[in-house]
Design a protein around this motif. Structure first.
Motif, PDB file in Angstrom:
ATOM      1  N   VAL A 284      39.847  -4.463-100.154  1.00  0.00           N
ATOM      2  CA  VAL A 284      41.123  -4.838-100.737  1.00  0.00           C
ATOM      3  C   VAL A 284      41.449  -6.236-100.225  1.00  0.00           C
ATOM      4  O   VAL A 284      41.482  -6.465 -99.009  1.00  0.00           O
ATOM      5  CB  VAL A 284      42.241  -3.853-100.329  1.00  0.00           C
ATOM      6  CG1 VAL A 284      43.595  -4.326-100.854  1.00  0.00           C
ATOM      7  CG2 VAL A 284      41.931  -2.455-100.828  1.00  0.00           C
ATOM      8  N   LEU A 285      41.671  -7.157-101.141  1.00  0.00           N
ATOM      9  CA  LEU A 285      41.993  -8.532-100.780  1.00  0.00           C
ATOM     10  C   LEU A 285      43.494  -8.730-100.910  1.00  0.00           C
ATOM     11  O   LEU A 285      44.086  -8.410-101.950  1.00  0.00           O
ATOM     12  CB  LEU A 285      41.260  -9.514-101.697  1.00  0.00           C
ATOM     13  CG  LEU A 285      39.750  -9.338-101.813  1.00  0.00           C
ATOM     14  CD1 LEU A 285      39.177 -10.376-102.779  1.00  0.00           C
ATOM     15  CD2 LEU A 285      39.087  -9.452-100.443  1.00  0.00           C
ATOM     16  N   ILE A 286      44.122  -9.248 -99.860  1.00  0.00           N
ATOM     17  CA  ILE A 286      45.567  -9.483 -99.866  1.00  0.00           C
ATOM     18  C   ILE A 286      45.799 -10.969 -99.644  1.00  0.00           C
ATOM     19  O   ILE A 286      45.479 -11.507 -98.589  1.00  0.00           O
ATOM     20  CB  ILE A 286      46.279  -8.667 -98.773  1.00  0.00           C
ATOM     21  CG1 ILE A 286      45.997  -7.172 -98.949  1.00  0.00           C
ATOM     22  CG2 ILE A 286      47.781  -8.932 -98.804  1.00  0.00           C
ATOM     23  CD1 ILE A 286      46.587  -6.295 -97.852  1.00  0.00           C
ATOM     24  N   GLY A 287      46.348 -11.639-100.664  1.00  0.00           N
ATOM     25  CA  GLY A 287      46.577 -13.071-100.569  1.00  0.00           C
ATOM     26  C   GLY A 287      48.047 -13.422-100.672  1.00  0.00           C
ATOM     27  O   GLY A 287      48.728 -13.031-101.626  1.00  0.00           O
ATOM     28  N   HIS A 288      48.555 -14.142 -99.680  1.00  0.00           N
ATOM     29  CA  HIS A 288      49.946 -14.592 -99.702  1.00  0.00           C
ATOM     30  C   HIS A 288      49.999 -16.015-100.231  1.00  0.00           C
ATOM     31  O   HIS A 288      49.234 -16.878 -99.801  1.00  0.00           O
ATOM     32  CB  HIS A 288      50.541 -14.542 -98.286  1.00  0.00           C
ATOM     33  CG  HIS A 288      51.968 -14.981 -98.220  1.00  0.00           C
ATOM     34  ND1 HIS A 288      52.458 -15.743 -97.185  1.00  0.00           N
ATOM     35  CD2 HIS A 288      53.019 -14.772 -99.059  1.00  0.00           C
ATOM     36  CE1 HIS A 288      53.744 -15.977 -97.375  1.00  0.00           C
ATOM     37  NE2 HIS A 288      54.109 -15.398 -98.514  1.00  0.00           N
TER      38      HIS A 288
END
Length: 412
Positions: free
Chosen positions: A288-292
């Motif tokens: 799971v990639l989480i980008g802010h």
């Protein structure tokens, strides 16, 4: 399952480490067996003003014109009110002093000490460094405001606005209202000094105001009265484009790291994308990639470019963007990974959850842009903070982690 967090604009090492410690802890609570890692890119790929910001104009003297308030929602009113307080922490005290000067009820009998003097006495007795275990001190440390609190306390204590409002608060009801206004001014001054380094939600902000109000002799359960009502009307009229022009210098300076990183990425983004590809593929298995913020933009670009070439990046099953500009940039035709006007992502692109806060001026919605793609889902949250604190407050909001957990469960 493994999680990879990619930070956003304006973030450098110290800030990254603080953010990642919080995010990894919250994700681990929900996914005890998951591996959680981050990709720090700010120092190598981030922007800096090479000439000290000489291009930023000074502040304009223009004032805002009024507009109708009837269609404005309570959260928008609250955000506008605090935006005005951040720009001028003493503005509510100034309004309160004016209101008291305009009514006989605000004055005490000759020779009788005004009730507001007791509030100012208690203000002068507040410690500049609340001890550990003290609720106010704990809140200041948790929100990143501790380094700015002592200066804010000194400034409000010495302000002519507080002195004038205190002298004119003759009766107890006026003193209780004064306590609220002083508490709000003090919290606003600390938030304004911290700027984008503030790590504070609306709930934490309101709790600090309540604690300070009680210590100044006011009623923490009762919100501000007449002055707060006037302030709301002023805020809704002042926080329009002319007022933004008035505060342009400060707003531009505070936004420069975020905007600078975006512009640098637009010009030289390939190196960052390749760096991300290496981090994503260095371990096998679903991820799971989480980008802010800009981290989400770079991830969308990378995944779209790779999928369009028929070589999808191996591993990602879910992309989560938080406070991201990717939908806006695509609408402008400024995403290198997608042709302008395309309303569907290429085959091989993973499911995409886009989390946004409407008070965050750097967040945008994706579903209306990618209207032909059922893989794209928007989810709105609220920190109850104005911009720019709203752009950093996501990681303390339970709803963010709850929605991520829900999206992961949907993958099964």
């Amino acid at each position: 399952m493994r999680f990879l967090f990619v930070h956003g604009t304006g973030v450098r090492r110290e800030r990254h480490d603080q953010l990642f410690a919080r995010i990894s802890g919250r994700l681990t609570e929900r996914f005890p067996k998951a591996a959680v890692s981050s990709c720090f890119w700010g120092e190598e790929f981030g922007a800096a003003l090479s000439m000290g910001g000489r291009s930023i104009p000074g502040r304009s003297g223009t004032r805002g014109a009024g507009d109708e308030l009837s269609a404005v929602s309570p959260p928008d009113r609250e955000a506008a009110e605090w935006a005005l307080l951040l720009a001028d922490p003493c503005c509510e005290l100034r309004v309160l002093a004016y209101l008291e000067a305009d009514t006989k009820a605000g004055f005490s009998m000759p020779g009788v000490r005004p009730a507001g003097a007791e509030v100012l006495d208690l203000l002068g007795k507040l410690p500049s460094d609340p001890a550990e275990g003290d609720e106010l001190g704990d809140l200041l440390r948790a929100t990143g405001l501790e380094p700015y609190y002592a200066e804010a306390l000194a400034a409000i204590s010495a302000s002519t606005e507080a002195a004038r409002a205190g002298a004119r608060a003759g009766q107890e009801p006026a003193a209780r209202e004064l306590a609220v206004a002083v508490a709000r001014a003090l919290v606003a001054a600390a938030l304004a000094a911290a700027d984008i380094d503030a790590d504070c939600t609306g709930a934490e902000r309101d709790r600090m105001v309540a604690v300070l109000t009680a210590r100044l002799g006011g009623d923490a359960r009762v919100p501000g009265g007449r002055a707060a009502a006037v302030l709301t009307k002023l805020a809704m009229r002042a926080t329009t484009q002319p007022a933004l022009n008035l505060w342009r210098g400060r707003l531009t300076e505070s936004a420069t790291p975020a905007l600078g990183d975006i512009l640098r990425y637009q010009a030289r983004g390939e190196a960052l994308r390749e760096h991300l590809r290496g981090r994503i593929t260095e371990d096998e298995g679903p991820s799971v990639l989480i980008g802010h913020s800009l981290g989400g933009v770079a991830l969308v670009d990378l995944l779209a470019q790779s999928a369009a070439r028929g070589e999808p990046v191996a591993g990602p099953r879910l992309l989560v963007t938080v406070g991201s500009q990717a939908p806006f940039l695509h609408e402008l035709g400024a995403l290198s990974g997608l042709p302008p006007g395309v309303a569907r992502l290429p085959e091989g692109f993973p499911r995409w959850l886009n989390i946004y806060d409407r008070q965050d001026l750097l967040s945008f919605v994706a579903e209306p842009v990618f209207r032909d793609d059922p893989r794209v889902t928007d989810h709105e949250v609220s920190s109850r903070q104005p911009f720019p604190p709203s752009h950093s407050a996501y990681w303390k909001i339970d709803a963010v982690y709850d929605r991520i957990a829900g999206a992961v469960e949907e993958l099964v």
